[in-house]
Design an enzyme around this catalytic site. Sequence first.
Site, PDB file in Angstrom:
ATOM      1  N   GLY A  14       0.674  -1.147   0.026  1.00  9.00           N
ATOM      2  CA  GLY A  14      -0.172   0.082   0.245  1.00  9.00           C
ATOM      3  C   GLY A  14       0.904   1.110  -0.012  1.00  9.00           C
ATOM      4  N   SER A  15       2.041   1.328  -0.416  1.00  8.98           N
ATOM      5  CA  SER A  15       2.893   2.489  -0.550  1.00  8.98           C
ATOM      6  C   SER A  15       2.202   3.255  -1.502  1.00  8.98           C
ATOM      7  CB  SER A  15       4.273   2.280  -0.921  1.00  8.98           C
ATOM      8  OG  SER A  15       4.580   1.936  -2.187  1.00  8.98           O
ATOM      9  N   ASN A  16       1.614   2.756  -2.552  1.00 10.24           N
ATOM     10  CA  ASN A  16       1.101   3.938  -3.512  1.00 10.24           C
ATOM     11  C   ASN A  16      -0.256   4.649  -2.886  1.00 10.24           C
ATOM     12  OD1 ASN A  16       2.150   4.142  -6.358  1.00 10.24           O
ATOM     13  ND2 ASN A  16       2.485   2.081  -5.859  1.00 10.24           N
ATOM     14  N   LYS A  62     -15.280 -16.124  -9.578  1.00 11.33           N
ATOM     15  CA  LYS A  62     -14.582 -14.995  -9.916  1.00 11.33           C
ATOM     16  C   LYS A  62     -16.021 -13.784 -10.080  1.00 11.33           C
ATOM     17  CE  LYS A  62     -10.205 -14.892 -12.485  1.00 11.33           C
ATOM     18  NZ  LYS A  62      -9.482 -14.798 -13.574  1.00 11.33           N
ATOM     19  N   ASN A 104      -5.035   3.328 -13.045  1.00  8.75           N
ATOM     20  CA  ASN A 104      -3.760   2.134 -12.557  1.00  8.75           C
ATOM     21  C   ASN A 104      -2.233   2.839 -12.706  1.00  8.75           C
ATOM     22  OD1 ASN A 104      -2.973  -0.461 -11.805  1.00  8.75           O
ATOM     23  ND2 ASN A 104      -2.306  -0.640 -13.890  1.00  8.75           N
ATOM     24  N   HIS A 106       1.528   1.211 -13.252  1.00  4.85           N
ATOM     25  CA  HIS A 106       2.213  -0.082 -13.455  1.00  4.85           C
ATOM     26  C   HIS A 106       3.642   0.049 -13.440  1.00  4.85           C
ATOM     27  CE1 HIS A 106       2.952  -4.060 -15.185  1.00  4.85           C
ATOM     28  NE2 HIS A 106       3.815  -3.514 -15.929  1.00  4.85           N
TER      29      HIS A 106
HETATM   30  C1  GRF Z   1       4.466  -1.527  -6.949  1.00  2.00           C
HETATM   31  O1  GRF Z   1       5.794  -1.832  -7.613  1.00  2.00           O
HETATM   32  C2  GRF Z   1       3.401  -1.245  -7.874  1.00  2.00           C
HETATM   33  O2  GRF Z   1       3.628  -0.853  -9.013  1.00  2.00           O
HETATM   34  C3  GRF Z   1       2.953  -2.583  -8.317  1.00  2.00           C
HETATM   35  O3  GRF Z   1       3.104  -3.355  -6.717  1.00  2.00           O
HETATM   36  C4  GRF Z   1       4.095  -2.841  -6.247  1.00  2.00           C
HETATM   37  C5  GRF Z   1       3.784  -2.428  -4.658  1.00  2.00           C
HETATM   38  O4  GRF Z   1       2.710  -1.428  -4.605  1.00  2.00           O
HETATM   39  N1  GRF Z   1       1.628  -2.926  -8.876  1.00  2.00           N
HETATM   40  P1  GRF Z   1       2.208  -1.075  -3.084  1.00  2.00           P
HETATM   41  O5  GRF Z   1       3.447  -0.668  -2.322  1.00  2.00           O
HETATM   42  O6  GRF Z   1       1.645  -1.958  -2.717  1.00  2.00           O
HETATM   43  O7  GRF Z   1       1.615   0.096  -3.715  1.00  2.00           O
END
Ligand code: GRF
Length: 206
Positions: A14-16, A62, A104, A106
């Site tokens: 979850g850093s993003n 799904k 999104n 990537h």
């Molecule tokens: C990141 O490199 C993102 O681009 C990919 O997952 C990795 C971890 O993302 N999709 P986050 O720290 O969970 O946001």
Amino acid sequence: MRIERLAVLASGGGSNLQAILDSNVPARVALVITDRPAHALERANARGIEAVCLDRRSFADKAAFNQALLDKLLEARIDAIVLAGYLSILDARLVERFAGRILNVHPSLIPSFCGMGYYGLKVHQAVLDYGCKLTGATVHFVDAGADTGPIVFQKSVEVLEGDTPESLQARVLKFEHELLPLAVKLLAEGRLKIDGRRVTVIDNDD
Ligand code: GRF
């Protein structure tokens, strides 16, 4: 339409998500949903944001998972969706319903090293295996494909001698954390114009 309530979907650390929470996005992150237990849930809880784990393994199939996801988004009156390290593919119905309102991030320069099977460290390992001199981060709109929607922002990162997937990921992640909140801000302000595959930023004084 005005974008006031955001849902952020995540699968990992979850850093993003954190980058969005720490930025000045003019819309409220009203809901965080993960498709598996993930630290992103703790980041949401720490900010008092509704955090829901729809563990994909606990659904019969799904279709049931996607229905539960759509129901939750509609119940929370979500206007736009941000995929922030989210690993499940959104179903066509959901993409259609939120067309032009799903972003999104990537960790490569799309259309390289993206699509099925390219996620997390695998992306950076593929970049190194190919011998690329440049990689980078991409933010794009989500369409019915996997990492195929119109590109909003990209930033390149030089591959250095001795780079490992981890060292490369760390440098690319810095740009993800810069580009994603900016794209979300512009989306919320109604300043992203999509014309076919081209996305342009509408200036404030336009
Ligand atoms: C990141 O490199 C993102 O681009 C990919 O997952 C990795 C971890 O993302 N999709 P986050 O720290 O969970 O946001």
